[in-house]
Design a protein around this motif. Structure first.
Motif, PDB file in Angstrom:
ATOM      1  N   VAL A 213       0.716  -1.329   0.415  1.00  0.00           N
ATOM      2  CA  VAL A 213      -0.199  -0.242   0.110  1.00  0.00           C
ATOM      3  C   VAL A 213       1.151   1.134  -0.521  1.00  0.00           C
ATOM      4  CG1 VAL A 213      -1.955   0.742   0.829  1.00  0.00           C
ATOM      5  CG2 VAL A 213      -1.710  -1.465   1.191  1.00  0.00           C
ATOM      6  N   GLY A 214       2.291   1.631   0.946  1.00  0.00           N
ATOM      7  CA  GLY A 214       3.169   2.673   0.843  1.00  0.00           C
ATOM      8  C   GLY A 214       3.499   2.573  -0.316  1.00  0.00           C
ATOM      9  N   ASP A 215       3.978   1.073  -0.989  1.00  0.00           N
ATOM     10  CA  ASP A 215       4.781   1.271  -2.770  1.00  0.00           C
ATOM     11  C   ASP A 215       3.989   2.081  -3.493  1.00  0.00           C
ATOM     12  OD1 ASP A 215       6.908   0.548  -3.808  1.00  0.00           O
ATOM     13  OD2 ASP A 215       5.123  -0.172  -4.938  1.00  0.00           O
ATOM     14  N   ARG A 216       2.417   1.948  -3.580  1.00  0.00           N
ATOM     15  CA  ARG A 216       1.702   2.467  -4.778  1.00  0.00           C
ATOM     16  C   ARG A 216       1.358   3.650  -4.225  1.00  0.00           C
ATOM     17  NH1 ARG A 216      -1.544   0.151  -8.091  1.00  0.00           N
ATOM     18  NH2 ARG A 216      -3.094   1.280  -9.252  1.00  0.00           N
ATOM     19  N   LEU A 217       1.186   4.387  -3.070  1.00  0.00           N
ATOM     20  CA  LEU A 217       1.386   6.316  -2.352  1.00  0.00           C
ATOM     21  C   LEU A 217       2.640   6.352  -2.933  1.00  0.00           C
ATOM     22  CD1 LEU A 217      -0.974   5.180   0.756  1.00  0.00           C
ATOM     23  CD2 LEU A 217      -1.336   6.500  -1.394  1.00  0.00           C
ATOM     24  N   VAL A 218       3.575   5.871  -2.701  1.00  0.00           N
ATOM     25  CA  VAL A 218       4.880   6.346  -2.815  1.00  0.00           C
ATOM     26  C   VAL A 218       4.762   6.573  -4.403  1.00  0.00           C
ATOM     27  CG1 VAL A 218       7.368   6.156  -3.218  1.00  0.00           C
ATOM     28  CG2 VAL A 218       6.183   5.648  -1.365  1.00  0.00           C
ATOM     29  N   ARG A 219       5.020   5.950  -5.147  1.00  0.00           N
ATOM     30  CA  ARG A 219       4.947   5.798  -7.014  1.00  0.00           C
ATOM     31  C   ARG A 219       3.888   6.336  -7.368  1.00  0.00           C
ATOM     32  NH1 ARG A 219       8.940   2.440  -7.765  1.00  0.00           N
ATOM     33  NH2 ARG A 219       9.808   0.916  -6.491  1.00  0.00           N
ATOM     34  N   HIS A 220       2.485   6.826  -6.479  1.00  0.00           N
ATOM     35  CA  HIS A 220       1.667   7.027  -7.995  1.00  0.00           C
ATOM     36  C   HIS A 220       1.717   8.680  -8.491  1.00  0.00           C
ATOM     37  CE1 HIS A 220      -2.568   8.821  -8.641  1.00  0.00           C
ATOM     38  NE2 HIS A 220      -3.153   7.260  -8.507  1.00  0.00           N
ATOM     39  N   PRO A 221       1.335   8.549  -9.553  1.00  0.00           N
ATOM     40  CA  PRO A 221       2.270  10.004  -9.782  1.00  0.00           C
ATOM     41  C   PRO A 221       1.235  11.873  -9.560  1.00  0.00           C
ATOM     42  CG  PRO A 221       0.649   8.707 -11.965  1.00  0.00           C
ATOM     43  CD  PRO A 221       0.555   7.419 -10.120  1.00  0.00           C
ATOM     44  N   GLN A 222       0.083  11.602  -8.611  1.00  0.00           N
ATOM     45  CA  GLN A 222      -0.278  12.325  -8.233  1.00  0.00           C
ATOM     46  C   GLN A 222      -0.597  12.051  -6.856  1.00  0.00           C
ATOM     47  OE1 GLN A 222      -2.170  14.189  -9.680  1.00  0.00           O
ATOM     48  NE2 GLN A 222      -1.485  13.412 -12.263  1.00  0.00           N
ATOM     49  N   THR A 223       0.518  12.032  -6.519  1.00  0.00           N
ATOM     50  CA  THR A 223       0.988  12.090  -4.815  1.00  0.00           C
ATOM     51  C   THR A 223       2.492  13.474  -5.366  1.00  0.00           C
ATOM     52  OG1 THR A 223       2.591  10.557  -4.748  1.00  0.00           O
ATOM     53  CG2 THR A 223       0.283  10.260  -3.775  1.00  0.00           C
ATOM     54  N   HIS A 224       2.534  14.113  -4.242  1.00  0.00           N
ATOM     55  CA  HIS A 224       4.215  14.670  -5.049  1.00  0.00           C
ATOM     56  C   HIS A 224       5.024  14.488  -3.759  1.00  0.00           C
ATOM     57  CE1 HIS A 224      -0.170  16.503  -6.481  1.00  0.00           C
ATOM     58  NE2 HIS A 224       0.771  16.465  -7.767  1.00  0.00           N
ATOM     59  N   MET A 225       4.469  14.730  -2.977  1.00  0.00           N
ATOM     60  CA  MET A 225       5.927  14.465  -1.501  1.00  0.00           C
ATOM     61  C   MET A 225       5.768  12.829  -0.592  1.00  0.00           C
ATOM     62  SD  MET A 225       7.018  16.642   1.074  1.00  0.00           S
ATOM     63  CE  MET A 225       8.509  16.372   1.845  1.00  0.00           C
ATOM     64  N   VAL A 226       6.670  12.438  -0.574  1.00  0.00           N
ATOM     65  CA  VAL A 226       6.446  11.648   1.050  1.00  0.00           C
ATOM     66  C   VAL A 226       7.522  11.648   2.311  1.00  0.00           C
ATOM     67  CG1 VAL A 226       6.954   9.213   1.390  1.00  0.00           C
ATOM     68  CG2 VAL A 226       6.310  10.030  -1.323  1.00  0.00           C
ATOM     69  N   GLY A 227       6.823  11.878   2.909  1.00  0.00           N
ATOM     70  CA  GLY A 227       7.703  12.073   4.491  1.00  0.00           C
ATOM     71  C   GLY A 227       7.342  10.397   5.256  1.00  0.00           C
ATOM     72  N   PHE A 228       8.726   9.320   5.179  1.00  0.00           N
ATOM     73  CA  PHE A 228       8.609   8.438   6.032  1.00  0.00           C
ATOM     74  C   PHE A 228       9.129   8.380   7.477  1.00  0.00           C
ATOM     75  CE2 PHE A 228      11.937   4.803   6.010  1.00  0.00           C
ATOM     76  CZ  PHE A 228      10.697   3.934   6.488  1.00  0.00           C
ATOM     77  N   THR A 229       8.825   8.040   7.938  1.00  0.00           N
ATOM     78  CA  THR A 229      10.159   7.634   9.291  1.00  0.00           C
ATOM     79  C   THR A 229      10.069   6.150   9.885  1.00  0.00           C
ATOM     80  OG1 THR A 229       9.136   9.206  10.680  1.00  0.00           O
ATOM     81  CG2 THR A 229      10.119   7.651  12.093  1.00  0.00           C
ATOM     82  N   GLY A 230      10.887   5.330   9.403  1.00  0.00           N
ATOM     83  CA  GLY A 230      11.801   3.895   9.793  1.00  0.00           C
ATOM     84  C   GLY A 230      12.712   3.431   8.892  1.00  0.00           C
ATOM     85  N   SER A 231      13.110   2.249   9.315  1.00  0.00           N
ATOM     86  CA  SER A 231      14.392   1.336   8.665  1.00  0.00           C
ATOM     87  C   SER A 231      15.288   2.270   7.814  1.00  0.00           C
ATOM     88  CB  SER A 231      14.055   0.183   8.921  1.00  0.00           C
ATOM     89  OG  SER A 231      13.758  -0.383   7.384  1.00  0.00           O
ATOM     90  N   VAL A 232      16.286   2.010   7.831  1.00  0.00           N
ATOM     91  CA  VAL A 232      17.202   2.094   6.884  1.00  0.00           C
ATOM     92  C   VAL A 232      16.877   1.673   5.487  1.00  0.00           C
ATOM     93  CG1 VAL A 232      19.654   2.620   5.775  1.00  0.00           C
ATOM     94  CG2 VAL A 232      18.921   3.255   8.351  1.00  0.00           C
ATOM     95  N   PRO A 233      16.605   0.150   5.254  1.00  0.00           N
ATOM     96  CA  PRO A 233      16.283  -0.066   3.967  1.00  0.00           C
ATOM     97  C   PRO A 233      15.000  -0.076   3.231  1.00  0.00           C
ATOM     98  CG  PRO A 233      17.083  -2.004   5.659  1.00  0.00           C
ATOM     99  CD  PRO A 233      17.011  -0.384   6.205  1.00  0.00           C
ATOM    100  N   THR A 234      14.207   0.955   4.953  1.00  0.00           N
ATOM    101  CA  THR A 234      12.835   0.986   3.687  1.00  0.00           C
ATOM    102  C   THR A 234      12.871   2.486   3.202  1.00  0.00           C
ATOM    103  OG1 THR A 234      11.709  -0.224   5.364  1.00  0.00           O
ATOM    104  CG2 THR A 234      10.589   1.405   4.127  1.00  0.00           C
ATOM    105  N   GLY A 235      13.737   3.370   3.584  1.00  0.00           N
ATOM    106  CA  GLY A 235      13.987   4.448   3.370  1.00  0.00           C
ATOM    107  C   GLY A 235      14.925   4.686   2.393  1.00  0.00           C
ATOM    108  N   GLN A 236      15.624   3.704   2.324  1.00  0.00           N
ATOM    109  CA  GLN A 236      16.582   3.908   0.873  1.00  0.00           C
ATOM    110  C   GLN A 236      15.123   3.629   0.226  1.00  0.00           C
ATOM    111  OE1 GLN A 236      19.752   1.090   2.415  1.00  0.00           O
ATOM    112  NE2 GLN A 236      20.804   2.755   2.164  1.00  0.00           N
ATOM    113  N   ALA A 237      14.692   2.513   0.061  1.00  0.00           N
ATOM    114  CA  ALA A 237      13.692   1.930  -1.068  1.00  0.00           C
ATOM    115  C   ALA A 237      13.087   3.346  -1.589  1.00  0.00           C
ATOM    116  CB  ALA A 237      12.558   1.118  -0.810  1.00  0.00           C
TER     117      ALA A 237
END
Length: 505
Positions: A213-237
């Protein structure tokens, strides 16, 4: 409030357009970490549901930005007031779902209210600045504009506070917000959506689910910024996915904070501070004290004092009179216990704790509890000193000098915060200028300030929350240049004058 009924009402839904809607997605069971018993379910929202949420957010954002800054501020203050009204219910649900002591849950609501009121005012303070023009007679200025639709992806350790650190700033800047809560705090986050009823429907929405679900929202062309708090590997992805669209993003990843104790420090106070910094929220804090460097002259005395402080801590259900609740879920407890076992295998010695509490009430014996643990004989090369622990563990490493303490503090691959206990002014000055972290606390561990930026360096991520920097994180800056007279700019237009041409023989 009937907590069981509330969790039942919030199970299997998502929040969109100002209403709770049943999701067609698969459901996952939610366990109370203090009992390991089911308390509800959250849904993995479907791709179609997520896409509709994005469409709704874009429409709501345009209307929100068209409002006056004063009106947006007034509505955000209404949100803060609603948080205050619902705080007892929200705190109870937060404790039941994440395990943290009720006092810490109420604190989280208090801090969330403070951040919301702060950004309600800061958001109308300035929308740009007038510049001294570089050409006489012109007007040059900047405008601050919203990103659009901001996706906020959250962890479970401070799900409401970290939401408002970002959402309050994003809303004040004129954005819409889509929340993807942690799988371990989804039901409480859904309940929290009720604080936004004063805002236009669709401006803040919540879509529970797993990583897809998070991945779809991150990649969606009509979302314009992402704020993430969590692990290094997920943050890098997430950063890589955003880079494909040059989508702005804020990443707050892991911490492995040092806590330095020097001979001039008041040792009892430093020990109390270290106990709090290491064991708050059962150690599940990104700025926890996870590498405790103690000068050799006071090492043994400090270790004894820290053991005394750890022994005072009461463990049990967060709804009781306790200082430590359980860890968030079984996987976190198992991961933590592997870290502890490896440290002992490498030569560290447990001088307090080290196991699971045995004197809990019967209803809590299957909960995800561990004892606060103090380790001595820890050396800098041990694995326990290299990566985020995220559990109630205080490893004490002996250092021979302040120089060694600084060197070891900076040796980490992450750089979120660091605490130093000293009353030596030269050491204070050196710590604040030489430690390579986003934050340095001198005799004041883990404090935050709505008006001051929060964030790290290196693999701790980049970008800032809180403060004026936190507001600008969610804004574009547009440069505007106006020539009211529409004059001829012959000082640099064609044709170039002969006396400015390349010299000819």
């Amino acid at each position: 409030m009937d907590a069981a009924a509330e969790f039942g009402r919030l199970s299997g839904v998502f929040y969109s357009g100002g209403s709770f809607l049943p999701s067609a997605g698969e459901r996952r069971t939610v366990l109370d970490p203090a009992t390991a018993k089911p308390i509800g379910e959250f849904a993995d929202v479907t791709a179609e549901e997520a896409d509709q949420v994005v469409t709704t957010a874009n429409a709501a954002q345009k209307a929100w930005w068209a409002e006056s800054a004063l009106h947006r501020s007034e509505l955000m203050h209404e949100v803060a007031r609603e948080m205050h009204r619902l705080a007892p219910e929200l705190a109870e649900l937060l404790t039941r779902e994440t395990g943290k002591p009720y006092k810490e849950s109420r604190d989280e609501l208090t801090w969330s209210i403070s951040a919301t009121d702060y950004y309600a005012e800061l958001g109308r303070h300035s929308h740009g600045s007038v510049l001294g023009p570089s050409v006489a007679g012109q007007l040059h200025y900047t405008l601050k504009e919203p990103m659009g639709v901001v996706v906020v992806i959250l962890p479970a350790n401070f799900p409401l506070l970290l939401l408002m650190w970002e959402a309050a700033a994003a809303l004040a800047a004129g954005n819409a917000v889509i929340v993807k809560p942690s799988e371990w705090a989804s039901l409480t986050t859904l309940k929290f959506m009720e604080v936004f009823t004063a805002l236009p429907a669709g401006l803040v929405q919540c879509v529970p689910g797993g990583g897809q679900v998070g991945d779809r929202l991150v990649r969606h062309p009509q979302t314009h910024m992402v704020g993430f708090t969590g692990s290094v590997p997920t943050g890098q992805a997430i950063a890589k996915a955003c880079a494909e669209q040059f989508k702005p993003h804020l990443i707050e990843a892991s911490g492995n904070d040092a806590f330095v104790v020097m001979p001039s420090a008041p040792l009892r106070t430093a020990a109390r501070a270290a106990a709090f910094a290491a064991f708050l929220n059962c150690g599940q804090v990104c700025t926890s004290a996870e590498r405790i460097y103690v000068h050799t002259d006071v090492y043994d005395e400090f270790a004894d004092l820290l053991v005394e402080e750890a022994a005072k801590l009461r463990i049990g259900s967060g709804l009781g009179a306790v200082d430590l609740g359980p860890m968030e879920h079984a996987e976190e407890r198992d991961r933590y216990e592997r870290i502890l076992a490896r440290a002992v295998e490498q030569g560290a010695k447990v001088v307090h704790g080290g196991g699971r509490p045995l004197d809990l009430p019967e209803e809590n014996r299957d909960g995800f509890f561990v004892e606060p643990t103090v380790l001595v004989n820890v050396t800098p090369d041990m694995e326990v000193m290299q990566a985020e622990i995220f559990g109630p563990l205080a490893p004490l490493c002996r250092v021979e000098s302040f120089d060694e303490a600084l060197k070891l503090t900076n040796a980490s691959l992450v750089g979120l915060g660091a605490t130093v206990y000293t009353t030596d002014l030269q050491e204070v000055h050196r710590a604040t200028t030489e430690i390579a972290t986003g934050m340095v606390w001198i005799n004041a561990p883990l404090l935050d300030n709505d008006a001051g930026p929060f964030g790290g360096r290196k693999l701790s991520g980049f970008g800032r929350q809180l403060g004026a920097e936190g507001l600008d994180t969610f804004r574009h800056t547009k440069l505007v240049m106006i020539d009211p007279a529409a004059s001829e700019h012959d000082f640099w237009w064609f044709p170039y004058s002969d006396d400015e041409a390349f010299p000819q023989d």
